[in-house]
Each structure stands twice: as structure tokens, then as C-alpha cells.
Write a protein that holds these residues in place. Structure first.
Motif, PDB file in Angstrom:
ATOM      1  N   ASN A   5       0.857  -1.182   0.000  1.00  0.00           N
ATOM      2  CA  ASN A   5       0.000   0.000   0.000  1.00  0.00           C
ATOM      3  C   ASN A   5       0.896   1.235   0.000  1.00  0.00           C
ATOM      4  N   SER A   6       0.482   2.239  -0.739  1.00  0.00           N
ATOM      5  CA  SER A   6       1.257   3.478  -0.771  1.00  0.00           C
ATOM      6  C   SER A   6       0.317   4.660  -0.535  1.00  0.00           C
ATOM      7  N   ILE A   7       0.874   5.735  -0.043  1.00  0.00           N
ATOM      8  CA  ILE A   7       0.138   6.972   0.174  1.00  0.00           C
ATOM      9  C   ILE A   7       0.931   8.100  -0.470  1.00  0.00           C
ATOM     10  N   GLU A  14      -4.508  13.096   0.556  1.00  0.00           N
ATOM     11  CA  GLU A  14      -3.872  11.779   0.521  1.00  0.00           C
ATOM     12  C   GLU A  14      -4.490  10.955  -0.592  1.00  0.00           C
ATOM     13  N   ARG A  16      -4.370   7.152  -1.871  1.00  0.00           N
ATOM     14  CA  ARG A  16      -3.918   5.802  -1.532  1.00  0.00           C
ATOM     15  C   ARG A  16      -3.941   4.927  -2.771  1.00  0.00           C
TER      16      ARG A  16
END
Length: 143
Positions: A5-7, A14, A16
Motif C-alpha cells: 500500500n502506498s500513500i 492523501e 492511496r
């Protein structure tokens, strides 16, 4: 497994997303490719992947550990690896990159269906996916 998972932050918001895990995705792909040959049991495959460094992610409650046979069987049935997501029973194209191609996934399914129902055989009997798939059920009424 195989994704992270990346933000990202853009204009104070934000965003995601899911990205390929560069360390684990090649091992996930290898798992599908090896199992598609029909020469590996789920237990053999779990051992092979452990030897190559595929482990679960550590959490606050559990340390990293070898990937289990049941987790591999679950992974083989998950169409997320083809780039799809399921929401409320409907399948949609995901925004994430597929790790597995359709042909490899389909080949794994020919072996995974009987093997996933027979993980005890896979663990204890050492039967390969090819041998499990080739077992035909007994004919009723024959002695």
C-alpha cells in the motif's frame, strides 16, 4: 502478498494506491509458474518459496514467518493477481498492475481446484498437482 500500500500526497490530499512489491512480487509470480508445471505439491512449493525468501510481513503481534500451504492455496484462487478487484460480489478492473497473466492463472486453476480441496494429501502424501488432477473418482456400484 506481492503488493504494498502506498500513500501519495497531492495538493494537501492523501491518495492511496497499491503498488507492486519489488521484493516479493517476483516470488509470487514464480509460485504461480512453478505450480502451473504440475510438478510441485503445495507443501513443496511452500518450502521452495521459503528457501527463496518469501515470508509473511511481520506485524506488531506476529513475527515474519514462512508462507503457509493454506496461504498459497488462497493466493492461487485470488483473481486480484490478474488485476481485478471484487466489490459487493462484482468483479472490476483494478487500478493495480497484474502480477500474473491469464494463461498462467488458468493453468494453475486446473491443478489448484483439486489440490486446494486436498491440502492434507499435499502435505502428507507428497502428491503433485498433476497426480491429484489425474485421480478419477471411483465409479458408483463397482466392486
Amino acid at each position: 502478498m506481492g503488493y504494498t500500500n502506498s500513500i501519495d500526497r497531492f495538493e494537501g490530499r492523501e491518495i492511496r494506491a497499491v503498488e507492486i512489491d519489488e521484493a516479493r512480487a517476483p516470488l509470487v509470480k514464480l509460485a504461480f509458474e512453478l505450480y502451473a508445471t504440475g510438478d510441485y505439491t503445495l507443501a513443496d512449493l511452500a518450502d521452495e518459496l521459503g528457501d527463496r525468501g518469501l515470508f509473511s510481513r511481520p506485524t506488531a503481534r506476529r513475527p515474519s514467518q514462512a508462507v503457509s500451504v493454506s496461504k498459497i492455496a488462497q493466493m492461487f484462487r485470488n483473481r486480484y493477481y490478474l488485476g481485478y478487484v471484487t466489490y459487493k460480489g462484482q468483479e472490476y478492473d483494478g487500478r493495480h498492475e497484474a502480477i500474473i497473466d491469464d494463461e498462467t492463472f488458468a493453468q494453475v486453476q486446473t491443478f489448484a481446484a483439486p489440490a486446494c480441496r486436498s491440502t492434507a494429501w499435499s502435505r502428507t502424501g507428497g502428491l503433485t498437482a498433476k497426480s491429484i488432477a489425474s485421480i478419477s473418482p471411483p465409479v458408483l456400484g463397482s466392486t
